[in-house]
Scaffold this motif. Structure first.
Motif, mmCIF file in Angstrom:
data_model
loop_
_atom_site.group_PDB
_atom_site.id
_atom_site.type_symbol
_atom_site.label_atom_id
_atom_site.label_comp_id
_atom_site.label_asym_id
_atom_site.label_seq_id
_atom_site.Cartn_x
_atom_site.Cartn_y
_atom_site.Cartn_z
ATOM 1 N N ASN A 69 0.817 -1.214 0.000
ATOM 2 C CA ASN A 69 0.000 0.000 0.000
ATOM 3 C C ASN A 69 0.848 1.260 0.000
ATOM 4 O O ASN A 69 0.472 2.265 -0.588
ATOM 5 N N GLN A 70 2.005 1.189 0.678
ATOM 6 C CA GLN A 70 2.892 2.354 0.696
ATOM 7 C C GLN A 70 3.425 2.623 -0.710
ATOM 8 O O GLN A 70 3.472 3.769 -1.151
ATOM 9 N N LYS A 71 3.794 1.584 -1.420
ATOM 10 C CA LYS A 71 4.270 1.729 -2.804
ATOM 11 C C LYS A 71 3.155 2.299 -3.676
ATOM 12 O O LYS A 71 3.385 3.169 -4.519
ATOM 13 N N ARG A 72 1.926 1.823 -3.477
ATOM 14 C CA ARG A 72 0.793 2.323 -4.252
ATOM 15 C C ARG A 72 0.566 3.813 -3.986
ATOM 16 O O ARG A 72 0.323 4.588 -4.908
ATOM 17 N N ARG A 73 0.657 4.228 -2.708
ATOM 18 C CA ARG A 73 0.478 5.645 -2.366
ATOM 19 C C ARG A 73 1.577 6.511 -2.981
ATOM 20 O O ARG A 73 1.319 7.600 -3.488
ATOM 21 N N ILE A 74 2.824 6.016 -2.958
ATOM 22 C CA ILE A 74 3.929 6.769 -3.551
ATOM 23 C C ILE A 74 3.718 6.915 -5.049
ATOM 24 O O ILE A 74 3.910 8.008 -5.623
ATOM 25 N N ASP A 75 3.319 5.842 -5.710
ATOM 26 C CA ASP A 75 3.055 5.914 -7.157
ATOM 27 C C ASP A 75 1.914 6.884 -7.463
ATOM 28 O O ASP A 75 1.984 7.657 -8.426
ATOM 29 N N LYS A 76 0.876 6.863 -6.646
ATOM 30 C CA LYS A 76 -0.254 7.775 -6.855
ATOM 31 C C LYS A 76 0.185 9.223 -6.679
ATOM 32 O O LYS A 76 -0.202 10.099 -7.455
ATOM 33 N N LEU A 81 1.752 14.428 -9.056
ATOM 34 C CA LEU A 81 2.775 15.433 -9.306
ATOM 35 C C LEU A 81 2.929 15.702 -10.798
ATOM 36 O O LEU A 81 2.974 16.861 -11.229
ATOM 37 N N VAL A 82 2.975 14.642 -11.595
ATOM 38 C CA VAL A 82 3.099 14.803 -13.052
ATOM 39 C C VAL A 82 1.889 15.542 -13.607
ATOM 40 O O VAL A 82 2.018 16.456 -14.428
ATOM 41 N N ARG A 83 0.709 15.188 -13.136
ATOM 42 C CA ARG A 83 -0.522 15.844 -13.618
ATOM 43 C C ARG A 83 -0.556 17.323 -13.212
ATOM 44 O O ARG A 83 -0.928 18.188 -13.998
#
Length: 151
Positions: A69-76, A81-83
């Motif tokens: 879940n931490q990896k998923r939150r970082i990716d989100k 940020l890109v958006r």
């Protein structure tokens, strides 16, 4: 008398034709309201040290791998940020284009006014009285030439 007390104890909610009676107030709803009043996160488990920090650490200081879940939150967050960068650059581009458009409209107005309104005689007055004498002398010479050429 006991019937009146019983009605007051229940919270009555009317939805269309149905009437629902709650036997107690939901403490979670009260907690959500309290959190919104204080501008806190609605879900206390969505953010915080228990959610964001790793569950364990190594004594020698090695980094701990991310949880799923931490990896998923970082990716989100990276996607956000890109958006955000893309949207901000679009806004900056639109602001620059709008300024250029306003400048172009103003230049067009000045160009049209410059063609329509031209002052005549301000140059003669600005140069002083000496230029008037020269202009008078030239006009007299031209008039005398015209008169001599006619005869």
């Amino acid at each position: 008398m006991s019937a009146l007390k019983q009605v007051n104890l229940f919270k009555v909610i009317s939805i269309g034709c149905q009437t629902l009676r709650n036997f107690h107030l939901n403490p979670v709803a009260h907690d959500v309201k309290w959190r919104m009043e204080r501008k806190l996160c609605i879900n206390p488990n969505a953010f915080g040290p228990l959610t964001n920090l790793p569950d364990y650490s190594f004594k020698d200081g090695r980094p701990v791998p991310f949880g799923s879940n931490q990896k998923r939150r970082i990716d989100k967050q990276r996607e956000n940020l890109v958006r955000i960068k893309a949207l901000v650059s679009e806004i900056d581009y639109a602001v620059i284009k709008h300024e250029e458009k306003l400048k172009k409209i103003e230049e067009e107005k000045q160009r049209i006014l410059g063609r329509k309104l031209k002052t005549k005689g301000d140059k003669l007055l600005a140069d002083g009285p000496d230029i008037l004498k020269i202009v008078d002398k030239e006009s007299k010479e031209n008039n005398s030439k015209l008169l001599t050429s006619d005869s």
